[in-house]
Design an enzyme around this catalytic site. Structure first.
Site, PDB file in Angstrom:
ATOM      1  N   SER A  19      -5.114  -5.257   8.383  1.00 23.81           N
ATOM      2  CA  SER A  19      -5.101  -3.663   8.492  1.00 23.81           C
ATOM      3  C   SER A  19      -6.315  -3.317   9.381  1.00 23.81           C
ATOM      4  O   SER A  19      -7.377  -3.841   9.289  1.00 23.81           O
ATOM      5  CB  SER A  19      -5.218  -3.204   7.162  1.00 23.81           C
ATOM      6  OG  SER A  19      -5.409  -1.755   6.914  1.00 23.81           O
ATOM      7  N   TYR A  57      -9.834  -3.176  -1.094  1.00 26.70           N
ATOM      8  CA  TYR A  57      -8.734  -3.528  -0.067  1.00 26.70           C
ATOM      9  C   TYR A  57      -9.127  -3.631   1.315  1.00 26.70           C
ATOM     10  O   TYR A  57      -8.944  -4.476   2.082  1.00 26.70           O
ATOM     11  CB  TYR A  57      -7.949  -2.219  -0.158  1.00 26.70           C
ATOM     12  CG  TYR A  57      -6.492  -2.500   1.030  1.00 26.70           C
ATOM     13  CD1 TYR A  57      -5.479  -3.405   0.543  1.00 26.70           C
ATOM     14  CD2 TYR A  57      -6.752  -1.774   2.087  1.00 26.70           C
ATOM     15  CE1 TYR A  57      -4.447  -3.524   1.531  1.00 26.70           C
ATOM     16  CE2 TYR A  57      -5.604  -1.793   2.967  1.00 26.70           C
ATOM     17  CZ  TYR A  57      -4.401  -2.880   2.789  1.00 26.70           C
ATOM     18  OH  TYR A  57      -3.632  -2.772   3.673  1.00 26.70           O
TER      19      TYR A  57
END
Length: 260
Positions: free
Chosen positions: A145, A158
């Site tokens: 990501s 995250y």
């Protein structure tokens, strides 16, 4: 590398990005292994869509944070197809928590996210290593990501887990070559139900408009555009390994003015 008659294991492929990858690969004649943690109905639906393209599918339940599940998944794939050419480590999870709320995360949150987002891809890679090496042209794609590069996203935990995955991608690329290529793709804002559920409809729409306004291409990613990039790495990147490909319409470039 050619996709026709290859076998791809795609973790977390009952919906979203994983489902889009499975569907696209099937259109190119690739047999697909569709995995799910809880959404069996979605996985079966994706399999039916893929089978309409004339390919074979295998649907397996697996939690990538559990090593025994990873090894069982590989064993079931080998029993069904006798080979693994591609591993897409797509399964992931998060906890939505504003970055400024440090008390909103605890040790267990980090451990839970790392178990799926970082340790899971390692365990899947380890389980599939022998099969991927055997064919001499294996490929692993880790779904990272932009959060892992920029320290943004749904939570600090995250972002940290995806940053670790990006680093691990480079380490694995060194040790698995020359038989296996390993790359990471880094979507930014991805349109779809996952973010809608996590952010809520109003915040989702606000952030979508914000990201599209900031991106030089004035677009954000969709599951299908992420799948397209994965396809390109497989069939057009024979000399590409250890790379990190951003998919965010150029939003990571920031808003600094360009002198003309």
């Amino acid at each position: 590398m050619k996709l026709k008659d290859s076998v791809a294991v795609i973790t977390g492929s009952s919906s979203g990005i994983g489902a889009a990858i499975a569907t696209l690969f099937a259109q190119y004649g690739c047999h697909v292994v569709i995995t799910y943690s809880r959404n069996e109905e979605g996985a079966r639906s994706v399999a039916e869509t893929c089978e309409r393209e004339g390919v074979r599918t295998l649907v397996c339940q697996a939690d990538v944070s559990i090593d025994d599940d990873c090894r069982r998944l590989v064993d079931q794939t080998m029993a069904a197809f006798g080979r693994i050419d591609i591993l897409i480590n797509n399964a992931g999870t998060t906890k939505f928590c504003p970055h400024g709320d440090l008390e909103g995360l605890d040790q267990q949150d980090f451990l839970d996210l790392y178990a799926v987002n970082t340790v899971g891809p390692f365990q899947m890679t380890r389980a599939a290593e022998k099969a991927l090496r055997t064919n001499g042209s294996g490929h692993i794609i880790n779904m990272a990501s932009v959060a892992g590069l920029a320290g943004v996203g749904s939570s600090i935990a995250y972002a940290a887990s995806k940053g670790a995955l990006i680093t691990m991608t480079r380490s694995l690329a060194r040790v698995l070559g020359p038989e296996v290529r390993v790359n990471a793709v880094c979507p930014g804002f991805v349109q779809g139900e996952w973010l809608k559920q996590g952010l809520g409809e109003t915040r989702y729409q606000t952030m979508l408009e914000k990201y599209e306004a900031a991106a030089p291409l004035k677009k954000t990613a969709s599951p299908e555009t992420v799948a397209d990039v994965c396809l390109g790495l497989i069939i057009g990147g024979d000399l590409t390994t250890g790379e990190t490909v951003l998919i965010d319409g150029g939003a990571h470039l920031g808003s600094a003015p360009v002198r003309r």
